[in-house]
Design an enzyme around this catalytic site. Structure first.
Site, short mmCIF file in Angstrom:
data_model
loop_
_atom_site.label_atom_id
_atom_site.label_comp_id
_atom_site.label_asym_id
_atom_site.label_seq_id
_atom_site.Cartn_x
_atom_site.Cartn_y
_atom_site.Cartn_z
CG ASN A 9 -1.71 1.23 1.42
OD1 ASN A 9 -1.82 2.04 0.51
ND2 ASN A 9 -2.28 1.40 2.61
CE LYS A 11 0.09 3.43 4.77
NZ LYS A 11 0.06 3.63 6.21
CG HIS A 98 -5.73 1.79 5.18
ND1 HIS A 98 -5.30 2.76 6.06
CD2 HIS A 98 -4.69 0.93 5.04
CE1 HIS A 98 -4.06 2.50 6.41
NE2 HIS A 98 -3.65 1.39 5.81
CD GLU A 100 -2.96 5.51 6.66
OE1 GLU A 100 -2.98 5.56 5.42
OE2 GLU A 100 -2.00 5.05 7.31
CD GLU A 170 -3.38 -2.63 7.37
OE1 GLU A 170 -2.26 -2.83 6.87
OE2 GLU A 170 -4.05 -1.63 7.15
N GLY A 176 2.59 2.32 10.77
CA GLY A 176 3.49 3.45 10.61
C GLY A 176 4.17 3.90 11.90
CB SER A 216 5.50 -1.59 12.02
OG SER A 216 5.04 -0.27 12.23
N GLY A 237 2.93 -1.15 4.35
CA GLY A 237 2.93 0.28 4.06
C GLY A 237 4.34 0.76 3.78
N GLY A 238 4.97 1.35 4.79
CA GLY A 238 6.30 1.97 4.62
C GLY A 238 7.31 1.11 3.88
C1 PEP Z 1 -0.70 0.13 6.21
O1 PEP Z 1 -0.95 1.34 6.32
O2 PEP Z 1 -1.48 -0.61 5.57
C2 PEP Z 1 0.51 -0.37 6.84
C3 PEP Z 1 0.57 -1.62 7.14
O3 PEP Z 1 1.50 0.57 7.08
P1 PEP Z 1 2.95 0.30 7.74
O4 PEP Z 1 3.48 -0.99 7.13
O5 PEP Z 1 3.78 1.48 7.33
O6 PEP Z 1 2.75 0.19 9.20
#
Ligand code: PEP
Length: 253
Positions: A9, A11, A98, A100, A170, A176, A216, A237-238
């Site tokens: 993702n 983002k 999600h 967010e 999640e 994040g 994460s 994500g990141g």
């Molecule tokens: C996400 O936002 O779907 C996610 C898992 O982010 P991160 O891996 O950065 O925690």
């Protein structure tokens, strides 16, 4: 055997040139490694880069997904993107619900259920996110929260439809933040989700549905997380913004 899935993702990140570079790096990286035949790699860039990602994917081993979809049919909804538009680009997957979007766009379980319906009726598989915030975890409410999100978001679906859904657990406190759920915490909720699916549908149906962990997840912890019997991969994500890290995670089964 249910699919192992690693979905990235992005983002709201990357310029057009940077997106081109990242996708091209993923394509090049995939030439050098062998993924398990049962593993799907899904890249979910922002809307403006979907066509570019799709072009690359037609010559590579990854699939492309969107990060969101409108709950409405085509029409006067400025700024929205419909499921029929995504279908016309032959996108196989789309993230919905999600945290967010739940937090910043006030998306409710009812709205997310409508998005799920839009996607399924256009032959796109939803990756439906669920998960509790820190205060809910601290109050021991994680099971209630996840039960409500799964029940209200998905349990109107029939036996065939539910098998086209991917679920991503999640925990919001892990997104994040660098704070990952422990493998035991992830397995506990994933097993709980599978049990909910088994009670609503059947154990056989529940066994076909991929449940991903997100929060994460990175190359250094993916293997431990994915080793759990009910963790079928990750929503990343990141770490998906770097091709080497993303591909290292995809090789962590
Ligand atoms: C996400 O936002 O779907 C996610 C898992 O982010 P991160 O891996 O950065 O925690």
């Amino acid at each position: 055997m249910r699919k192992k899935i690693v979905a990235g993702n992005w983002k709201m990140n990357k310029s057009f040139e940077e997106a081109d570079e990242l996708i091209s790096d993923i394509q090049d990286g995939l030439e050098k490694i062998t993924l398990d035949r049962n593993t799907l790699l899904i890249v979910c860039p922002p809307f403006p880069y979907l066509e570019m990602a799709s072009d690359y994917s037609s010559e590579s081993y990854f699939l492309v997904g969107a990060q969101d979809v409108s709950a409405n049919d085509n029409g006067a909804y400025t700024g929205e993107v419909s499921a029929s538009m995504l279908q016309s680009m032959e996108l196989p997957y789309c993230i919905v619900g999600h945290s967010e979007r739940r937090a910043y766009h006030h998306e409710t379980d009812e709205l997310i259920a409508r998005k799920v319906d839009q996607l399924l009726s256009h032959d796109i598989k939803p990756i439906m996110c669920c998960g509790e915030v820190l205060a809910e975890r601290e109050a021991g409410q994680q099971f209630d929260v996840v039960r409500r999100q799964i029940t209200d978001g998905l349990f109107h679906l029939d036996n065939d439809q539910i098998q086209n859904v991917v679920i991503a657990y999640e925990p919001v406190w892990a997104i994040g933040t660098g704070k990952t759920a422990t493998p035991e915490q992830a397995q506990e909720i994933h097993a709980f989700i599978r049990q909910l699916l088994a009670e609503k549908y059947s154990a056989k149906v529940a066994d076909t549905i991929s449940i991903l962990y997100g929060g994460s997840c990175k190359p250094s912890n993916a293997r431990q997380l994915f080793a759990n019997p009910d963790v079928d991969g990750g929503l990343i994500g990141g770490a998906c913004l770097n091709a080497d890290d993303f591909l290292a995670i995809a090789q962590s089964f």
